[in-house]
Design an enzyme around this catalytic site. Structure first.
Site, short mmCIF file in Angstrom:
data_model
loop_
_atom_site.label_atom_id
_atom_site.label_comp_id
_atom_site.label_asym_id
_atom_site.label_seq_id
_atom_site.Cartn_x
_atom_site.Cartn_y
_atom_site.Cartn_z
N HIS A 39 52.81 110.04 88.75
CA HIS A 39 54.11 110.67 88.67
C HIS A 39 54.16 111.77 87.61
CE1 HIS A 39 54.85 108.31 85.03
NE2 HIS A 39 54.43 107.25 85.69
N CYS A 42 57.57 114.91 83.38
CA CYS A 42 58.01 116.21 82.86
C CYS A 42 59.00 116.89 83.80
CB CYS A 42 56.80 117.12 82.63
SG CYS A 42 55.68 117.24 84.03
N TYR A 61 51.53 111.68 94.79
CA TYR A 61 51.04 110.91 95.93
C TYR A 61 51.72 109.55 95.94
CZ TYR A 61 47.15 114.27 95.80
OH TYR A 61 46.39 115.42 95.77
N ASP A 275 48.06 109.58 77.41
CA ASP A 275 48.98 109.63 76.27
C ASP A 275 48.83 108.49 75.29
OD1 ASP A 275 49.97 111.90 77.44
OD2 ASP A 275 51.88 111.04 78.06
N ALA A 293 50.31 116.49 79.80
CA ALA A 293 49.75 116.13 81.09
C ALA A 293 48.37 116.73 81.40
CB ALA A 293 50.73 116.50 82.20
N TYR A 417 45.57 145.78 85.14
CA TYR A 417 46.76 146.60 84.90
C TYR A 417 47.27 147.17 86.20
CZ TYR A 417 49.20 151.04 84.48
OH TYR A 417 50.08 152.07 84.67
N ARG A 433 44.70 144.73 68.61
CA ARG A 433 44.51 146.03 67.97
C ARG A 433 45.19 146.08 66.59
NH1 ARG A 433 47.10 150.84 71.16
NH2 ARG A 433 48.97 150.01 70.14
#
Length: 437
Positions: A39, A42, A61, A275, A293, A417, A433
């Site tokens: 599960h 979050c 699932y 966890d 997670a 870009y 930079r």
């Protein structure tokens, strides 16, 4: 060979699936205390907000998938009440049964840390822990006008957004200067300003009581009182280590289960993942416990491979995190300036503001970046990003930090870009930079 997995969350099912994939002939049993497996807790705030219909959508699932497609002997509503050398005692269907194991994987997760506040057990006071909590909170919120969220971490911020989006009067109580206190002050101020536009922010306050006759009616802090028809307690989590302690597994300095890089505990043939387990930080090499997670899933994968006789190592974590508050996307990876200095790094930093697209292309939004680098080596140590298109740039920095990029490497990275997506000088490049190399 008999493998028992305790816990059917992300880490547990990942581990069980790997064992069964590598050793299909082995007997793999998973015991999950709730009716939910694989599960996504979050997602609770998004069920509450109505973006997902119910907690059922938080299961990736169903149980049948693991039983029928992967051949895992999955037991739901089955609580492991005792674990010992080669056995577990399980309470299910109103009775207790013993099961043998040759290899054991502990994936017991974490539980909400409940503060010592009077009235914490009143009706309409919730934590956001497991998927069923989403349905209960959603139902209670229908008639609620005033909502108080105690705790200004990630869950507190996300729950505040959910209720504000439902046009509730939301008060967010936090004990630090700004929400998400792990961020450095410059970034924290931006988060605070943006959140204050939508919710009643009460920072530097401590909740001391929740008052009401049968259900919550107000929250009392050391500085004031706030009406509350509904209260969310989001004051952090703690690892579930009880089973590991029964087995004599070493508990680490973070108070989570100690593991090595193969997710082995200090007890032979016993692994831990997710966890409930601690790991190492990729940059500091110190022991850390970061309940997220992506790392939990990968820990489960590593534990499963090694329990099945393979040999793979978990490299540790950077603590990469993402969230949002309405149109303010929020992300970080690696070390903040404060953390880097505390860990002994001599650092240089830059904070820039930029637009997400070229000036002539419509839809450009603001973004802010703070990047931390080591002075002597120019190695990138961390990045904090707010605004728009945050996930893309945080993930770029996460990969660069893990690869050991310096400011020069970042500057010369051949990033893509096009006017609809990014300025020709992407903010990632600009930050490098300015930091110089």
């Amino acid at each position: 060979m008999k493998v028992v997995v305790i816990g059917g969350g992300a880490a547990g099912m990942s581990a069980a699936s790997r064992v069964k994939a590598l050793r299909p002939e082995w007997d793999v049993k998973v015991f999950e205390e709730t009716s939910f497996v694989s599960h996504a807790p979050c997602g609770i705030p998004y069920v509450v907000e109505g973006l997902a219909e119910s907690s059922k959508e938080l299961m990736y699932y169903p149980p049948e998938f693991f039983r029928e497609k992967r051949g895992i002997d999955l037991h739901i509503n089955a609580k492991v009440v005792e674990a010992g050398d080669g056995y577990v005692r399980v309470e299910e269907n109103g009775k207790e049964s013993n099961y043998d194991w040759d290899r054991l994987i502990i994936a017991t997760g974490a539980s909400p840390r409940i503060p010592p506040i009077d009235g914490i057990n009143l009706k309409n006071v919730f934590t956001a822990d497991l998927p069923p909590d989403a349905d209960a909170i959603k139902a209670a919120s229908r008639d609620a006008k005033n909502v108080v969220v105690i705790g200004a971490g990630y869950i507190g911020v996300e729950m505040s957004e959910a209720f504000a989006a439902l046009n509730k009067n939301v008060t967010l109580i936090g004990i630090y200067d700004y929400p998400l206190p792990r961020f450095d002050e410059e970034m924290g101020k931006i988060i605070k300003e943006k959140m204050a536009e939508k919710v009643n922010l009460r920072m530097n306050e401590h909740a001391v009581a929740i008052e009401g006759k049968e259900k919550a009616e107000k929250v009392v802090t050391d500085k004031g009182e706030y009406p509350a028809d509904l209260v969310i307690v989001a004051t952090g989590v703690k690892p579930n280590t009880e089973i590991a302690e029964q087995l004599g597994c070493k508990i680490g300095e973070t108070r989570a289960i100690w593991t090595n890089s193969r997710m082995q505990t200090s007890v032979e043939n016993v692994y831990a993942a997710g966890d409930c387990a601690e790991t190492t930080h990729m940059l500091t090499k110190k022991r850390v416990w970061i309940a997220l997670a992506p790392g939990g899933n990968k820990m489960g994968y590593v534990a499963g491979v090694n329990a099945a006789g393979g040999d793979i190592e978990f490299p540790g974590v950077l603590g990469t995190q993402l969230t949002k508050f309405f149109d303010l996307e929020i992300g970080s990876t690696g070390l903040t300036e404060r953390e880097a200095v505390k860990d002994g790094f001599d650092v240089k930093t830059v904070m820039i503001s930029a637009k997400t697209r070229v000036h002539y292309y419509p839809g450009a939004k603001d973004t802010w970046l703070k990047v931390v680098a080591e002075k002597e080596t120019n190695r990138i140590l961390g990045a904090q990003i707010l605004g728009a298109d945050v996930a893309m740039r945080v993930n770029v920095f996460a990969a660069m930090i893990q690869a050991g990029f310096t400011t020069k490497d970042v500057f010369f990275a051949d990033l893509g870009y096009a006017p609809p997506f990014t300025p020709i000088w992407d903010p990632v490049i600009v930050a490098a930079r300015v930091l110089k190399f």
